[in-house]
Design an enzyme around this catalytic site. Structure first.
Site, short mmCIF file in Angstrom:
data_model
loop_
_atom_site.label_atom_id
_atom_site.label_comp_id
_atom_site.label_asym_id
_atom_site.label_seq_id
_atom_site.Cartn_x
_atom_site.Cartn_y
_atom_site.Cartn_z
CD GLU A 1 -1.80 -0.56 0.50
OE1 GLU A 1 -0.88 -0.03 -0.16
OE2 GLU A 1 -2.05 -0.26 1.67
CG HIS A 2 -2.16 -3.87 -4.54
ND1 HIS A 2 -1.07 -4.36 -5.21
CD2 HIS A 2 -2.07 -4.33 -3.27
CE1 HIS A 2 -0.35 -5.10 -4.37
NE2 HIS A 2 -0.93 -5.09 -3.19
CG ASP B 1 1.10 2.45 -6.56
OD1 ASP B 1 0.68 1.31 -6.88
OD2 ASP B 1 2.20 2.64 -5.99
CB SER C 1 23.43 -2.04 6.46
OG SER C 1 22.36 -2.14 7.37
CB SER D 1 8.51 2.03 1.88
OG SER D 1 7.35 1.75 1.21
CB SER D 2 13.24 -0.88 4.49
OG SER D 2 12.99 -2.12 3.90
CD GLU E 1 11.52 -1.17 -5.20
OE1 GLU E 1 12.01 -0.24 -4.55
OE2 GLU E 1 11.00 -2.17 -4.68
CG ASP F 1 6.06 2.00 -1.62
OD1 ASP F 1 4.89 2.28 -1.31
OD2 ASP F 1 6.44 0.84 -1.83
CE1 TYR G 1 2.92 -3.98 -5.63
CE2 TYR G 1 4.03 -4.05 -7.76
CZ TYR G 1 3.36 -3.34 -6.77
OH TYR G 1 3.13 -2.00 -6.94
C1 GLA Z 1 4.12 -1.75 -2.75
C2 GLA Z 1 4.53 -0.95 -3.99
C3 GLA Z 1 3.64 0.29 -4.16
C4 GLA Z 1 2.16 -0.07 -4.08
C5 GLA Z 1 1.88 -0.95 -2.87
C6 GLA Z 1 0.47 -1.47 -2.85
O1 GLA Z 1 4.38 -1.01 -1.59
O2 GLA Z 1 5.87 -0.56 -3.91
O3 GLA Z 1 3.94 0.92 -5.38
O4 GLA Z 1 1.72 -0.67 -5.26
O5 GLA Z 1 2.74 -2.07 -2.80
O6 GLA Z 1 -0.44 -0.42 -2.70
#
Ligand code: GLA
Length: 389
Positions: free
Chosen positions: A34-35, A37, A68, A129-130, A163, A175, A225
């Site tokens: 996590e965090h 990428d 939607s 990740s919607s 994005e 994602d 973020y």
């Molecule tokens: C979000 C981002 C991803 C990743 C995660 C944390 O989902 O879209 O790219 O950085 O946070 O791992």
């Protein structure tokens, strides 16, 4: 009634009868990494069967009208296919508009619009990740209808760009990659530095992947973020002053990092970078453990990942910490950690099938008592990537 029958009713009510195409695009859950990428490290996500369904009818002009079923109060959102810019009025459909605009900027210009009805089974704001699900869905709709001939990795990259540049969330590639490249019953070990990846079959025998949504009302994820990302980049510059060949945190072992850490003058930035390095190493260890059928070790590493995200990266918060701590106390829960960006969203846990009821009961009771409202639970099926049906 089949899901597409329900969507068809909504389609006909909204736009009238038409020849439609059917699509499905999954969400994703990250098992560990996590965090990492955007820090050039490894991630280990899978696509899940919760996702976004769409019925799509090409139009003769270049208007798109999109509705939607989950956002009925927003009504039908309309835009022209060319020269699109971020527009608050497009609301959730900015993910769709952004992908169309990014395709156009890359020379893949749509020559007509669409009528689209969307129905999502992913809870919004749950960290599943919607948004990436919608982006890759849009990419596949465009590629199918205009024969752009793009391969999935190219579409994944364009979706991430949408994005980053259109929506302004400076996310990494995990994602969109998980959504676009997912494979049934497999997780993907992806090296985000090189985009080399391989599939790792997930055979959990008597266990299941349980997602627990904090149901925390939407928070300011994007700014927090983007700030974490900046802190890591700033720390990297400090270390590059003494080690110019270093390109990303994912290149270092824990020991190498510890020797270089004193070059990062800000204590907060040092912690952020330490997480990036350790989490990356942890991810590689966890995949090896899983492939050796050492589920217990995998669970321990999930725990360590959460602790690092809580203490070094500071992205958990009371809701995620409460869920994780409660989960760690349930016998039959092999491992549990926050998943996704954090600041709310969900945890992912590996739970023995025989313990799932107890797991849900204990988390629901403890969480509601402390936080004041209940969490929600989903047992995840690992699904294939975005596709036309
Ligand atoms: C979000 C981002 C991803 C990743 C995660 C944390 O989902 O879209 O790219 O950085 O946070 O791992």
């Amino acid at each position: 009634m089949e899901v597409f029958d329900v969507i068809k009713e909504a389609f006909e009510e909204t736009f009238g009868a038409a020849d439609t195409q059917k699509y499905f695009s999954p969400g994703r859950v990250n098992l560990i990494g996590e965090h990492t990428d955007y820090n050039g490290g490894n991630v280990f996500p899978c696509a899940i069967s919760l996702g976004t369904y769409a019925l799509v009818a090409p139009r003769k002009d270049n208007m798109t009208r999109i509705y939607s079923m989950n956002m009925a109060d927003k009504g039908v959102i309309e835009f022209k296919m060319n020269g699109l810019k971020y527009n608050r009025a497009y609301d959730w459909a900015n993910y769709v508009a952004g992908t169309i605009a990014t395709f156009e900027q890359a020379g893949h210009t749509a020559t007509n619009g669409f009528d689209i009805v969307i129905y999502g089974t992913l809870p919004a704001g749950a960290g599943l990740s919607s948004s990436a699900s919608l982006e890759v869905l849009t990419a596949v709709i465009l590629n199918e209808n205009f024969n752009f001939g793009l391969d999935m990795v190219e579409m994944v990259k364009l979706s991430q760009k949408a994005e980053n540049e259109f929506v302004g969330m400076n996310c990494g590639i995990m994602d969109q990659f998980a959504v676009g490249m997912g494979k049934k019953d497999c997780a993907i070990l992806l090296d985000c530095n090189t985009l080399k990846y391989r599939y790792s079959p997930i055979k959990l025998d008597d266990c299941a992947i349980v997602i627990t949504n904090t149901n925390k009302p939407h928070s300011l994820v994007t700014s927090a973020y983007n700030e974490r990302r900046q802190q890591c980049e700033h720390a990297l510059k400090k270390v590059q002053a003494v080690k110019p060949e270093l390109k990303a945190w994912g290149e270092l072992t824990n020991e190498e990092f510890d020797k270089l850490a004193e070059n990062i003058s800000s204590p907060i930035e040092r912690l952020r970078a330490r997480h990036a390095v350790r989490e990356n190493q942890r991810t590689l260890e966890a995949v090896a453990a899983l492939e050796n059928n050492d589920l217990e070790k995998f669970g321990q590493l999930m725990h360590d990942s959460h602790v690092s995200l809580r203490d070094d990266y500071d992205v958990t918060g009371i809701e995620l910490d409460t869920l994780a701590e409660l989960a760690w106390g349930v016998e039959g829960c092999i491992g549990s950690r926050m998943t996704g960006a954090g600041f709310g969203g969900s945890t992912v846990s590996i739970v023995k099938n025989s313990a799932i009821d107890e797991f849900k009961a204990k988390l629901e009771e403890g969480y509601t008592k402390k936080i004041g409202y209940a969490p929600s639970f989903y047992v995840a099926d690992i699904s294939q990537s975005t596709h036309k049906i």
